[in-house]
Scaffold this motif. Structure first.
Motif, short mmCIF file in Angstrom:
data_model
loop_
_atom_site.label_atom_id
_atom_site.label_comp_id
_atom_site.label_asym_id
_atom_site.label_seq_id
_atom_site.Cartn_x
_atom_site.Cartn_y
_atom_site.Cartn_z
N ALA A 135 0.85 -1.20 0.00
CA ALA A 135 0.00 0.00 0.00
C ALA A 135 0.88 1.24 0.00
O ALA A 135 2.04 1.20 0.40
CB ALA A 135 -0.90 0.01 1.23
N ALA A 136 0.31 2.34 -0.47
CA ALA A 136 1.04 3.61 -0.49
C ALA A 136 0.07 4.76 -0.32
O ALA A 136 -1.12 4.64 -0.62
CB ALA A 136 1.82 3.76 -1.79
N ASP A 137 0.59 5.88 0.16
CA ASP A 137 -0.21 7.10 0.22
C ASP A 137 0.71 8.28 -0.04
O ASP A 137 1.79 8.37 0.53
CB ASP A 137 -0.88 7.26 1.57
CG ASP A 137 -1.94 8.35 1.51
OD1 ASP A 137 -3.06 8.05 1.05
OD2 ASP A 137 -1.64 9.50 1.89
N THR A 138 0.28 9.16 -0.93
CA THR A 138 1.09 10.31 -1.32
C THR A 138 0.44 11.60 -0.83
O THR A 138 -0.77 11.80 -1.01
CB THR A 138 1.25 10.35 -2.86
OG1 THR A 138 1.86 9.12 -3.28
CG2 THR A 138 2.11 11.52 -3.29
N VAL A 139 1.25 12.44 -0.20
CA VAL A 139 0.77 13.68 0.39
C VAL A 139 1.60 14.84 -0.15
O VAL A 139 2.83 14.78 -0.20
CB VAL A 139 0.89 13.62 1.94
CG1 VAL A 139 0.52 14.96 2.57
CG2 VAL A 139 0.01 12.51 2.50
N VAL A 140 0.91 15.90 -0.55
CA VAL A 140 1.57 17.14 -0.97
C VAL A 140 1.49 18.12 0.20
O VAL A 140 0.40 18.36 0.73
CB VAL A 140 0.91 17.73 -2.23
CG1 VAL A 140 1.49 19.09 -2.58
CG2 VAL A 140 1.08 16.77 -3.41
N GLY A 141 2.64 18.66 0.57
CA GLY A 141 2.65 19.58 1.70
C GLY A 141 3.52 20.80 1.46
O GLY A 141 4.53 20.73 0.76
N VAL A 142 3.09 21.91 2.03
CA VAL A 142 3.89 23.14 2.04
C VAL A 142 4.02 23.52 3.51
O VAL A 142 3.04 23.93 4.13
CB VAL A 142 3.22 24.27 1.24
CG1 VAL A 142 4.11 25.53 1.26
CG2 VAL A 142 2.94 23.85 -0.19
N GLY A 143 5.22 23.30 4.06
CA GLY A 143 5.38 23.47 5.50
C GLY A 143 4.50 22.47 6.23
O GLY A 143 4.54 21.27 5.94
N ARG A 144 3.67 22.96 7.13
CA ARG A 144 2.76 22.08 7.88
C ARG A 144 1.43 21.88 7.14
O ARG A 144 0.61 21.07 7.56
CB ARG A 144 2.48 22.66 9.27
CG ARG A 144 3.74 22.87 10.10
CD ARG A 144 3.43 23.55 11.43
NE ARG A 144 2.63 22.69 12.28
CZ ARG A 144 3.14 21.81 13.15
NH1 ARG A 144 4.44 21.67 13.25
NH2 ARG A 144 2.34 21.07 13.89
N ARG A 145 1.22 22.65 6.08
CA ARG A 145 -0.07 22.61 5.37
C ARG A 145 -0.12 21.44 4.40
O ARG A 145 0.80 21.22 3.62
CB ARG A 145 -0.28 23.92 4.61
CG ARG A 145 -1.61 23.99 3.90
CD ARG A 145 -1.88 25.35 3.33
NE ARG A 145 -3.10 25.34 2.52
CZ ARG A 145 -3.55 26.38 1.88
NH1 ARG A 145 -2.93 27.53 1.94
NH2 ARG A 145 -4.65 26.29 1.16
N ILE A 146 -1.24 20.70 4.45
CA ILE A 146 -1.45 19.55 3.57
C ILE A 146 -2.43 19.95 2.47
O ILE A 146 -3.50 20.49 2.74
CB ILE A 146 -2.01 18.36 4.37
CG1 ILE A 146 -0.94 17.85 5.36
CG2 ILE A 146 -2.46 17.24 3.44
CD1 ILE A 146 -1.47 16.90 6.41
N LEU A 147 -2.01 19.70 1.21
CA LEU A 147 -2.90 19.94 0.07
C LEU A 147 -3.40 18.59 -0.42
O LEU A 147 -2.67 17.86 -1.09
CB LEU A 147 -2.17 20.67 -1.05
CG LEU A 147 -1.52 22.02 -0.70
CD1 LEU A 147 -0.90 22.64 -1.93
CD2 LEU A 147 -2.50 22.97 -0.05
N GLY A 148 -4.62 18.24 -0.09
CA GLY A 148 -5.17 16.94 -0.45
C GLY A 148 -5.68 16.91 -1.88
O GLY A 148 -5.21 17.65 -2.75
#
Length: 196
Positions: free
Chosen positions: A73-86
């Protein structure tokens, strides 16, 4: 002496991109079994921790439905600093994400988890840094109108038209697409599923 038969490989993902990426390195799962679950971040959860937690939860959720198999399984997360862009809920949110990413660096983190037939877990966390050029309003509108943002973390697909926005990338390109191939192959080699 013949090699022992390999355990079946189950991909715990609904993402066609992950299937395509695995096929690039000659890996075809025996079965695809998506883990349907809430992917919302917890309060104050950082992007790295979210990617790690969700990949492990997905693998563990599917493992009981796949006895005797290796579950990937995998999960990819885009983040800028602490902010998560789902994954954007709509075109307006996709537009806001692209405007936010315009002209700045962001991190793309993928957690990869493997559950073995005897219940052991192995994980990897891979991070890439991506920088977009400064986007014009017209570029944002044209990209959003094309619909490529749908179902994509951060509101873009680096393997598509948005690759023209990328002025800098440090790390794994396949990680930004959704599955770091080198680290995934290493995990499978580590449990003897892939031959060295």
């Amino acid at each position: 002496m013949a090699d022992a038969p390999r355990a079946p490989l189950v991909l715990a993902s609904a993402s066609p991109r992950r299937l395509d990426l695995l096929a690039r390195i000659g890996i075809v799962p025996d079965r695809v079994e998506p883990a349907e679950m809430d992917e919302s971040p917890r309060k104050a959860e950082l992007p790295r921790l979210l990617a790690q937690r969700l990949s492990l939860e997905k693998a563990r959720a599917v493992a009981p439905r796949a006895p005797g198999a290796l579950v990937l399984a995998a999960d990819t997360v885009v983040g800028v600093g602490r902010r998560i862009l789902g994954k954007p809920a709509d075109a307006a949110e996709a537009r806001r994400f692209l405007e936010f990413l315009s002209g700045r660096r962001h991190r793309v983190t993928t957690g990869v988890a493997l559950v073995t037939p005897d219940g052991r877990t192995r994980t990897r966390l891979v991070e890439s840094v991506v920088a977009f050029q400064r986007l014009t309003a017209a570029q944002v509108e044209e990209y959003v109108a094309g619909g490529e943002w749908e179902g994509k973390a951060g509101g873009y697909a680096i393997q598509g038209r948005s690759e023209a926005f990328v002025r800098f990338l440090s790390g794994s390109h396949s990680n930004v697409v959704g599955l770091p191939l080198f680290e995934t192959a290493q995990l499978l080699r580590g449990v003897g599923w892939l031959r060295p």
